[in-house]
Design a protein around this motif. Structure first.
Motif, PDB file in Angstrom:
ATOM      1  N   ASN A   1      -7.175  -3.794  -7.861  1.00 28.62           N
ATOM      2  CA  ASN A   1      -6.587  -4.018  -6.537  1.00 28.62           C
ATOM      3  C   ASN A   1      -6.633  -2.813  -5.607  1.00 28.62           C
ATOM      4  O   ASN A   1      -6.069  -2.872  -4.513  1.00 28.62           O
ATOM      5  N   LEU A   2      -7.283  -1.738  -6.031  1.00 24.85           N
ATOM      6  CA  LEU A   2      -7.306  -0.514  -5.221  1.00 24.85           C
ATOM      7  C   LEU A   2      -7.737  -0.773  -3.777  1.00 24.85           C
ATOM      8  O   LEU A   2      -7.128  -0.240  -2.841  1.00 24.85           O
ATOM      9  N   GLU A   3      -8.770  -1.572  -3.600  1.00 27.83           N
ATOM     10  CA  GLU A   3      -9.298  -1.798  -2.252  1.00 27.83           C
ATOM     11  C   GLU A   3      -8.517  -2.860  -1.489  1.00 27.83           C
ATOM     12  O   GLU A   3      -8.741  -3.049  -0.299  1.00 27.83           O
ATOM     13  N   ARG A   4      -7.593  -3.552  -2.186  1.00 29.49           N
ATOM     14  CA  ARG A   4      -6.866  -4.646  -1.539  1.00 29.49           C
ATOM     15  C   ARG A   4      -5.409  -4.319  -1.236  1.00 29.49           C
ATOM     16  O   ARG A   4      -4.688  -5.165  -0.705  1.00 29.49           O
ATOM     17  N   LEU A   5      -4.958  -3.127  -1.595  1.00 28.73           N
ATOM     18  CA  LEU A   5      -3.567  -2.774  -1.320  1.00 28.73           C
ATOM     19  C   LEU A   5      -3.345  -2.697   0.190  1.00 28.73           C
ATOM     20  O   LEU A   5      -4.012  -1.939   0.888  1.00 28.73           O
ATOM     21  N   ARG A   6      -2.386  -3.488   0.674  1.00 25.55           N
ATOM     22  CA  ARG A   6      -2.129  -3.505   2.116  1.00 25.55           C
ATOM     23  C   ARG A   6      -1.418  -2.243   2.584  1.00 25.55           C
ATOM     24  O   ARG A   6      -1.576  -1.824   3.730  1.00 25.55           O
ATOM     25  N   GLU A   7      -0.617  -1.648   1.711  1.00 30.34           N
ATOM     26  CA  GLU A   7       0.103  -0.417   2.053  1.00 30.34           C
ATOM     27  C   GLU A   7      -0.153   0.625   0.967  1.00 30.34           C
ATOM     28  O   GLU A   7       0.676   0.801   0.067  1.00 30.34           O
ATOM     29  N   PRO A   8      -1.280   1.315   1.022  1.00 25.31           N
ATOM     30  CA  PRO A   8      -1.624   2.299  -0.011  1.00 25.31           C
ATOM     31  C   PRO A   8      -0.549   3.351  -0.242  1.00 25.31           C
ATOM     32  O   PRO A   8      -0.362   3.814  -1.364  1.00 25.31           O
ATOM     33  N   GLU A   9       0.199   3.724   0.808  1.00 27.03           N
ATOM     34  CA  GLU A   9       1.243   4.740   0.660  1.00 27.03           C
ATOM     35  C   GLU A   9       2.357   4.262  -0.262  1.00 27.03           C
ATOM     36  O   GLU A   9       3.081   5.071  -0.841  1.00 27.03           O
TER      37      GLU A   9
END
Length: 200
Positions: A73-81
């Motif tokens: 899901n690394l590329e799909r996280l809506r809020e990486p922070e």
């Protein structure tokens, strides 16, 4: 563990890069960023698995599953922070799933020893012995507390530090209750330690 084979190594300082930066770099196959991300949150993930009373092998399986899901899901996280909160919620859900499977299978596990709560032992052998003795006594005191109290203390004493948002997500409790609950639990722990002759 790394997100994919043949990752590119770029300099990432775990002390200065934000969680969002680490996620974005790891998503671009930066192995150093991925390792920094795991190093930053692995103690939190492990604390949550233990807080749910899983056996050592189940806790390790859940931890592995959570990191694999983050890779996916690394590329799909809506809020990486907020990757820490994402990891906490994902770990909690996976712990519940595994616990329910175990209950349906009517399997039981021997209680595990409480995780070490101290910092790394000093190089001085005499100091190391004294620290190990103290930590052993402290673990014994912590083991007398209710399981929820033990879980909260483990997460609050994790290294690196876990945010209140991540604690709330990992334990499924309101974020506003953490501060007052923390104070009450440490007061009880301190009183028990005083009775046992342990200095905090």
């Amino acid at each position: 563990m790394s997100p994919s084979a043949g990752l590119l190594a770029t300099d990432v300082s775990p002390g200065t890069a934000s969680p969002g930066e680490l996620v974005e770099r790891a998503a671009r196959s930066d192995e150093t960023a991925w390792r920094a991300l795991v190093d930053r949150f692995k103690a939190m993930v492990w604390s949550i698995t233990r807080a749910h009373g899983l056996s050592g092998s189940d806790a390790a399986d859940v931890s592995q599953t959570v990191w694999l899901r983050l890779v996916d899901n690394l590329e799909r996280l809506r809020e990486p922070e907020r990757v820490g909160t994402w990891l906490a919620v994902t770990t909690r859900h996976e712990c519940i799933r595994v616990s329910q499977l175990r209950q349906r299978s009517v399997l039981t596990a021997e209680p595990e020893a409480v995780e070490a709560l101290g910092s790394p032992v000093d190089d001085d052998p005499e100091f190391a012995f004294a620290r190990q003795d103290r930590d052993g006594a402290l673990r014994a005191v912590v083991a007398t507390l209710p399981e929820r109290s033990q879980a909260l203390l483990r997460m609050l004493m994790a290294d690196p530090l876990v945010s209140y948002g991540e604690v709330a997500a990992g334990l499924g409790i309101p974020i506003g209750s953490i501060g007052p609950t923390r104070q009450r639990r440490f007061k009880v722990l301190r009183a028990k330690c005083v009775s046992a002759g342990i200095s905090l």
